[in-house]
Design a protein around this motif. Sequence first.
Motif: not given
Length: 259
Positions: A218-220, A11-12, A184-186, A165-167
């Motif tokens: 996603s890093e979080h 995401s960065r 928003r993300i989902s 594979a974001n989250y």
Amino acid sequence: MARIYPLFSSSRGNAAFVGTPSGGVLIDAGVSAKRLRDALSRAGIPEAAVQGIFVTHDHSDHVSGLRVFCRQTGIPVYAEPKTRENLFSCHYVEPDADVRTLTEPVTLCGMTLTPFATSHDTVQSCGYRITMPDGQSCAVCTDLGFVPDSVKDALRGCRLVLLEANYDEQMLRCGPYPDYLKRRISSDSGHLSNVQCGELARFLVQNGTVHLVLGHLSEHNNTPETALRTVTEALHGYVCGQDYLLDAAMPEDGRMIAF
Ligand SMILES: [Zn+2]
Ligand SMILES: [Zn+2]
């Protein structure tokens, strides 16, 4: 032999090189020009080998390095019409930059790049299927909220797919993001969860894909271990008799992957 270098995937910041050290293209330039240049150098890819930069969409994690890198190198950019407009209006490129409108497949360095529409929260976004001179194909498919049949069709038969594979759903739900951002993300115009990625991975492996590289984590709200476990579980028991490779791209990934 066809090659993909993931370079940056998170995401960065995102950028991948597809081709050989004698010629190829970048998909996105979402890190500073200096970091991009250093990564190309570490991978043994001379700048002169980069014949074009194909943009997926106008979010900063995909285009933040474009302005300086293009000003310094003069490498042409390819973008779909509305994305092209936004690159200029949001100053992601200089007013006189060579940005070409992408309306149909483009052939460069013997590779044919075909954009396909993705559902994401911007004016126009796409992934790319890239067919190499030997007829093999790979694809870059990130930043999409769901997987319509048109995306499955665009990816069908690709040997290698760099797939979002974001989250992890639970990590997103319990994580630090504000509610509006979680929604928003989902949403259908957000990002692919590990579960959605797993469902698409199953389809791909059943239709000719032999190497899946999970990307844009996603890093979080994700870890490589969580993403790989979820996608492995989705494939387990459904994909019999087919050999495949599954791994995850690192935020800064120095690998060359042949396919
Ligand atoms: Zn995006
Ligand atoms: Zn992104």
